[in-house]
Motif scaffolding. Structure first.
Motif, short mmCIF file in Angstrom:
data_model
loop_
_atom_site.label_atom_id
_atom_site.label_comp_id
_atom_site.label_asym_id
_atom_site.label_seq_id
_atom_site.Cartn_x
_atom_site.Cartn_y
_atom_site.Cartn_z
N MET A 2 35.64 -47.94 -32.80
CA MET A 2 34.50 -47.81 -33.43
C MET A 2 33.07 -47.96 -32.70
SD MET A 2 35.50 -48.29 -37.72
CE MET A 2 36.02 -49.82 -37.36
N GLU B 235 32.10 -45.88 -30.13
CA GLU B 235 31.34 -44.68 -30.77
C GLU B 235 30.15 -44.85 -31.09
OE1 GLU B 235 33.18 -40.87 -32.94
OE2 GLU B 235 33.16 -42.64 -34.29
N ALA B 236 30.07 -46.07 -31.89
CA ALA B 236 28.52 -46.39 -32.09
C ALA B 236 27.71 -46.65 -31.00
CB ALA B 236 28.57 -47.84 -33.02
N VAL C 30 26.50 -43.04 -29.96
CA VAL C 30 25.64 -42.75 -30.95
C VAL C 30 24.16 -43.25 -30.59
CG1 VAL C 30 24.66 -42.33 -33.25
CG2 VAL C 30 27.18 -42.02 -32.63
N CYS C 31 24.15 -44.51 -30.06
CA CYS C 31 23.10 -45.32 -29.78
C CYS C 31 22.20 -44.91 -28.58
CB CYS C 31 23.05 -46.80 -29.94
SG CYS C 31 23.40 -47.29 -31.67
N ASN D 30 18.74 -45.41 -30.54
CA ASN D 30 19.12 -46.20 -31.87
C ASN D 30 19.83 -47.40 -31.55
OD1 ASN D 30 19.34 -46.79 -34.53
ND2 ASN D 30 20.20 -44.85 -35.07
N ARG E 133 22.29 -50.95 -33.19
CA ARG E 133 23.15 -51.31 -34.14
C ARG E 133 22.10 -52.48 -35.05
NH1 ARG E 133 28.23 -51.36 -30.95
NH2 ARG E 133 29.09 -52.79 -32.36
N LYS F 103 27.05 -50.80 -38.44
CA LYS F 103 25.70 -50.21 -39.09
C LYS F 103 24.65 -49.98 -38.02
CE LYS F 103 24.49 -52.05 -42.91
NZ LYS F 103 24.13 -53.42 -43.81
N LEU F 104 23.77 -49.13 -38.31
CA LEU F 104 22.94 -48.52 -37.46
C LEU F 104 21.36 -48.80 -38.28
CD1 LEU F 104 24.20 -45.01 -36.18
CD2 LEU F 104 24.55 -47.39 -35.25
N SER G 3 23.02 -43.43 -40.50
CA SER G 3 24.40 -44.13 -40.72
C SER G 3 25.58 -43.62 -39.71
CB SER G 3 24.72 -43.93 -42.36
OG SER G 3 24.94 -42.64 -42.47
N TYR G 4 26.54 -44.49 -39.84
CA TYR G 4 27.52 -44.37 -39.03
C TYR G 4 28.78 -44.35 -39.90
CZ TYR G 4 31.55 -45.21 -35.92
OH TYR G 4 32.62 -45.16 -35.39
N PRO H 279 33.05 -43.62 -39.36
CA PRO H 279 34.29 -43.06 -38.59
C PRO H 279 35.02 -42.14 -39.36
CG PRO H 279 34.62 -45.37 -39.38
CD PRO H 279 33.50 -44.97 -39.74
#
Length: 412
Positions: A37, A40-41, A44-45, A58, A60, A81-82, A86-87, A89
């Motif tokens: 997770m 993956e976060a 995304v960032c 982005n 965390r 959390k972002l 939102s994130y 999984p």
């Protein structure tokens, strides 16, 4: 019906891991799930956690807790959390059964066979997570290895450890482009509460005095103390190391190891008879009876196999050290040898792997088995009673030079 020509190693290892300690499996599944997770976060960032980058879009913003029910129990996940958006999984929590099976497969293969970036990347693709970096895979390995390392380096503060068993298992590993044998050094003890406990694990290139001495000194540095009797095979390097690192401790030659050596000196047809005769020595009610029976056994064997009788007679003092201790302890030690049973369990796991990719993977697997076994022993009843241990600690020891001491009598 014909036997299958091949087995699925990953599937077999997954089954073994699923049947292991629930706490151990649950911890490993949690570690991998949270590492995936986090990876993956980061994707995304646009940058890793705490990393300064122009590609960052982005950042965390802490974690939120979420329970995840698995066959190993309920896992408390920390979901990133972002700050913007939102994130979630969904690959993990939406299709729970599929995700759980895949994740356990990842844990099994990575943990038992050694973490490989390419291997883990292929395995996690079925979870919908791609483009894992080498640093992220290394971080997962560090989390997993930390669990075993914490077990291996924990303080030995439950002593005194009156009785200790030691043994070495040969394991094949690939090093420098060839397959070599290394030795897993293992120690098991009876702690102050009468429970069994795995004391330590190390890997040595040779089963020599230097390897054993370093291993034993590491145990004493962690708190191993109060040892009255060490049971092991008659490897010269180990015996010398015991005398140097554990002064005052008596040494008992392992009956199982010795019998294997002795039976090699008689015909196969006579081996059951010889083994039965030798075992009667250990069934006597006191030291005098044990020594008298030893003499009778030597005479009986000498009539048919003089070489074997000489071999047995030469090993008398090594085999009778136990006789100085209370009779109740004899029965327990010989009827329920924790080291032999532990060795069988380790062999059951390591034989599946065959040749390990590196030494770290040996420690990873064997360390997991040892931690699992210690947990099981903790939940079982005492191996020895407190009163019996108290009697054993009153045993007088005759120390001479730097060799293992000889147990002599019980203080009354």
């Amino acid at each position: 019906m014909t036997a299958p020509k091949s087995v699925d190693p990953a599937g077999f290892l997954r089954e073994q891991l699923e049947s292991a300690s629930p706490d151990l499996l649950r911890a490993m599944v949690k570690t991998f799930a949270e590492a995936l997770m986090s990876a993956e976060a980061d994707a995304v960032c646009g940058a890793g956690y705490g990393e300064r980058s122009e590609q960052r879009v982005n950042s965390r913003n802490g974690y939120r807790q979420r329970e995840w029910d698995t066959r190993a129990g309920t896992v408390e996940l920390a979901i990133p959390k972002l700050r913007q958006g939102s994130y979630f999984p969904d690959w993990l929590l939406t299709y729970r059964r599929r995700a759980e099976r895949a994740l356990v497969s990842v844990v099994a293969t990575s943990y038992l066979l050694g973490v490989s970036t390419r291997r883990v990347e292929k395995l996690v693709e079925q979870l919908g997570v791609a483009q894992l970096s080498k640093s992220q895979v290394s971080e997962m390995a560090e989390h997993l290895d930390a669990q075993v390392e914490a077990f291996r380096s924990r303080p030995l503060d439950a002593g005194p450890y009156t009785f200790v068993w030691m043994d070495a298992l040969t394991v094949k590993v690939r090093e420098a482009g060839r397959t070599v044998n290394v030795h897993a050094l293992i120690a098991v003890g009876v702690n102050g509460d009468g429970g069994r406990e795995v004391l330590g694990l190390d890997i040595a290139s040779q089963e020599d005095g230097a390897g054993w001495l370093g291993f034993l000194r590491g145990l004493t540095a962690r708190g191993l103390a109060g040892v009255k009797l060490v049971i092991s095979d008659a490897h010269r390097g180990l015996v010398d190391a015991i005398g140097a690192a554990l002064p005052g401790a008596a040494w008992q030659r392992c009956r199982t190891h010795y019998l294997r050596n002795l039976l090699g000196k008689v015909p196969k047809s006579a081996q059951p008879w010889v083994a039965t005769m030798v075992r009667t020595i250990f069934d006597q009610p006191d030291a005098a009876s044990a020594r008298a029976q030893f003499g009778r056994v030597v005479e009986a064997i000498e009539a048919k196999f003089p070489d074997a009788a000489t071999h047995l007679d030469d090993a008398q003092e090594d085999l009778l050290a136990f006789a100085a201790f209370p009779h109740e302890i004899w029965r327990q030690i010989w009827s329920n040898n924790p080291q032999e049973r532990l060795n069988k369990e380790i062999r059951r796991r390591t034989d599946v792997v065959g040749i390990f990719p590196n030494r770290a993977s040996i420690i990873r697997l064997v360390g997991a088995v040892l931690a699992e076994q210690t947990d099981e022993w903790t939940e079982q009843r005492r191996y020895m009673g407190i009163e019996i241990l108290a009697k054993a600690r009153l045993t007088l020891i005759d120390t001479q030079d730097d060799t293992p001491a000889t147990a002599t009598a019980i203080a009354a």
